[in-house]
Design a protein around this motif. Structure first.
Motif, PDB file in Angstrom:
ATOM      1  N   ASP A  12       0.849  -1.188   0.000  1.00 38.24           N
ATOM      2  CA  ASP A  12       0.000   0.000   0.000  1.00 38.24           C
ATOM      3  C   ASP A  12       0.888   1.242   0.000  1.00 38.24           C
ATOM      4  N   ALA A  13       0.691   2.101  -1.002  1.00 44.56           N
ATOM      5  CA  ALA A  13       1.535   3.289  -1.135  1.00 44.56           C
ATOM      6  C   ALA A  13       1.364   4.261   0.027  1.00 44.56           C
ATOM      7  N   THR A  14       0.241   4.152   0.743  1.00 49.66           N
ATOM      8  CA  THR A  14      -0.004   5.063   1.865  1.00 49.66           C
ATOM      9  C   THR A  14       0.600   4.544   3.169  1.00 49.66           C
ATOM     10  N   ALA A  15       1.104   3.310   3.157  1.00 47.00           N
ATOM     11  CA  ALA A  15       1.692   2.732   4.364  1.00 47.00           C
ATOM     12  C   ALA A  15       3.188   3.038   4.417  1.00 47.00           C
ATOM     13  N   ASP A  16       3.781   2.843   5.578  1.00 40.15           N
ATOM     14  CA  ASP A  16       5.227   3.018   5.729  1.00 40.15           C
ATOM     15  C   ASP A  16       5.929   1.844   5.053  1.00 40.15           C
ATOM     16  N   VAL A  28       5.271  -8.806   3.261  1.00 42.13           N
ATOM     17  CA  VAL A  28       4.519  -9.512   4.301  1.00 42.13           C
ATOM     18  C   VAL A  28       4.186  -8.582   5.457  1.00 42.13           C
ATOM     19  N   GLY A  29       5.183  -7.830   5.917  1.00 38.58           N
ATOM     20  CA  GLY A  29       4.973  -6.954   7.060  1.00 38.58           C
ATOM     21  C   GLY A  29       4.294  -5.639   6.734  1.00 38.58           C
ATOM     22  N   VAL A  30       4.228  -5.284   5.433  1.00 38.55           N
ATOM     23  CA  VAL A  30       3.596  -4.036   5.011  1.00 38.55           C
ATOM     24  C   VAL A  30       2.235  -4.352   4.398  1.00 38.55           C
ATOM     25  N   ALA A  73      -5.410  -9.928  -3.530  1.00 42.16           N
ATOM     26  CA  ALA A  73      -5.514  -9.261  -4.829  1.00 42.16           C
ATOM     27  C   ALA A  73      -6.437 -10.043  -5.752  1.00 42.16           C
ATOM     28  N   ILE A  74      -6.328 -11.368  -5.695  1.00 44.75           N
ATOM     29  CA  ILE A  74      -7.201 -12.210  -6.517  1.00 44.75           C
ATOM     30  C   ILE A  74      -8.642 -12.073  -6.048  1.00 44.75           C
ATOM     31  N   CYS A 120      -3.083  -7.558 -19.049  1.00 44.16           N
ATOM     32  CA  CYS A 120      -2.185  -7.064 -18.001  1.00 44.16           C
ATOM     33  C   CYS A 120      -2.378  -5.559 -17.847  1.00 44.16           C
ATOM     34  N   GLY A 121      -1.994  -5.050 -16.680  1.00 41.88           N
ATOM     35  CA  GLY A 121      -1.907  -3.609 -16.510  1.00 41.88           C
ATOM     36  C   GLY A 121      -0.660  -3.094 -17.212  1.00 41.88           C
ATOM     37  N   MET A 122      -0.554  -1.783 -17.357  1.00 37.84           N
ATOM     38  CA  MET A 122       0.580  -1.191 -18.065  1.00 37.84           C
ATOM     39  C   MET A 122       1.881  -1.310 -17.275  1.00 37.84           C
ATOM     40  N   ALA A 123       1.766  -1.463 -15.960  1.00 45.90           N
ATOM     41  CA  ALA A 123       2.940  -1.571 -15.084  1.00 45.90           C
ATOM     42  C   ALA A 123       2.444  -1.923 -13.702  1.00 45.90           C
ATOM     43  N   SER A 124       3.358  -2.294 -12.832  1.00 47.92           N
ATOM     44  CA  SER A 124       2.996  -2.483 -11.431  1.00 47.92           C
ATOM     45  C   SER A 124       3.342  -1.202 -10.680  1.00 47.92           C
ATOM     46  N   THR A 125       2.545  -0.862  -9.700  1.00 48.46           N
ATOM     47  CA  THR A 125       2.772   0.397  -8.993  1.00 48.46           C
ATOM     48  C   THR A 125       4.000   0.336  -8.080  1.00 48.46           C
ATOM     49  N   ASP A 126       4.520  -0.868  -7.815  1.00 49.10           N
ATOM     50  CA  ASP A 126       5.713  -0.961  -6.959  1.00 49.10           C
ATOM     51  C   ASP A 126       6.993  -1.120  -7.769  1.00 49.10           C
ATOM     52  N   GLY A 127       6.881  -1.533  -9.032  1.00 43.78           N
ATOM     53  CA  GLY A 127       8.066  -1.727  -9.859  1.00 43.78           C
ATOM     54  C   GLY A 127       8.140  -0.760 -11.021  1.00 43.78           C
TER      55      GLY A 127
END
Length: 264
Positions: A12-16, A28-30, A73-74, A120-127
């Motif tokens: 989650d982009a809003t999490a630490d 796992v921890g986030v 996610a699934i 597929c999406g255009m990209a992953s938000t974490d990569g």
């Protein structure tokens, strides 16, 4: 028609954000969720089903790779309207790069069976690499129509509009194919209460690398072609510069500040 939509569980982009000791992302921890850009892929897969002349003959399968929590996610895709889910979960996958990810996805799609469209999406938000759809198409020996802002289909014929910086392209292909879509394709639907309840009864299978016939030595951090050497926390935000414009010098001070930062 059988459609597989690839979805990714991302922090989650809003999490630490946090990293493991090997400089891989802590998944796992986030807290995590379905990548926002993949929600557009799910939406387009569902629209392909709804616009088909025989929608009941079309199945949409949500496919994801990741830790146990990636099943969330699934489930989100199932709540939106996907018919079934496949989760590839194996400790050996942790730290895999785009090449290994595409290898595992391709193996999972081959195990699912005869697939007409992979979305597929255009990209992953974490990569944000935007290369997995192309790699997937290469591994499956399928045509690719990528970065679609508009998707049109009739039977097994597909046509997309791809918007570039200086021009717009119209690309056509015949299924089976790999399709990636951008966030310009239209807002993704929210799961309804009915969809949330129905998702609990939809099938969700889990595969290991052994089930897919993938050698654990070909995936994971040790097999990655790239690696992160070091990470460090973002420095805390410092106080800004306050200019008091009492004598009309505010404009000059602002100009000098912007020039010192090379903004002008």
């Amino acid at each position: 028609m059988n459609i597989v939509v690839c979805v990714k569980y991302v922090p989650d982009a809003t999490a630490d954000q946090a990293f493991e000791s090997d400089n891989t992302v802590d998944r796992v921890g986030v807290p995590g969720l379905l990548s926002e850009l993949d929600e557009y892929a799910v939406e387009q897969a569902l629209q392909l089903k709804e616009k088909n002349e025989a929608p009941d003959s079309v199945t949409v399968t949500a496919l994801s790779i990741g830790p146990e929590a990636a099943a969330d996610a699934i489930r989100k895709a199932l709540q939106m309207g996907a018919d079934s889910g496949v989760h590839v979960v194996d400790d050996a996958i942790a730290g895999s790069d785009a090449l290994a990810t595409s290898k595992v996805l391709a193996a999972a799609i081959n195990k699912i069976g005869s697939v007409d469209v992979i979305v597929c999406g255009m990209a992953s938000t974490d990569g944000g690499m935007s290369v997995v759809p192309a790699m997937l198409a290469e591994r499956l020996d399928l045509p690719q129509v990528t970065f679609a802002s508009v998707v049109e289909s009739q039977g097994d014929q597909f046509r997309i509009k791809r918007d570039g910086d200086t021009a717009t392209e119209i690309i056509g292909a015949t299924a089976p194919l790999v399709l990636s879509v951008t966030d310009q394709t239209g807002e993704a639907r929210y799961p309804s209460f009915k969809g949330i309840m129905a998702a609990k009864k939809k099938p969700l299978e889990s595969y290991s690398l052994g089930d897919l016939g993938v050698d654990a030595g070909e995936v994971g951090l040790s097999a990655a072609w790239t690696a992160v050497d070091n990470t460090e926390a973002r420095p805390p935000r410092t106080a800004g510069t306050i200019v008091t414009d009492e004598d009309g010098s505010g404009a000059t001070a602002l100009t000098e500040f912007l020039a010192s930062k090379k903004f002008i």
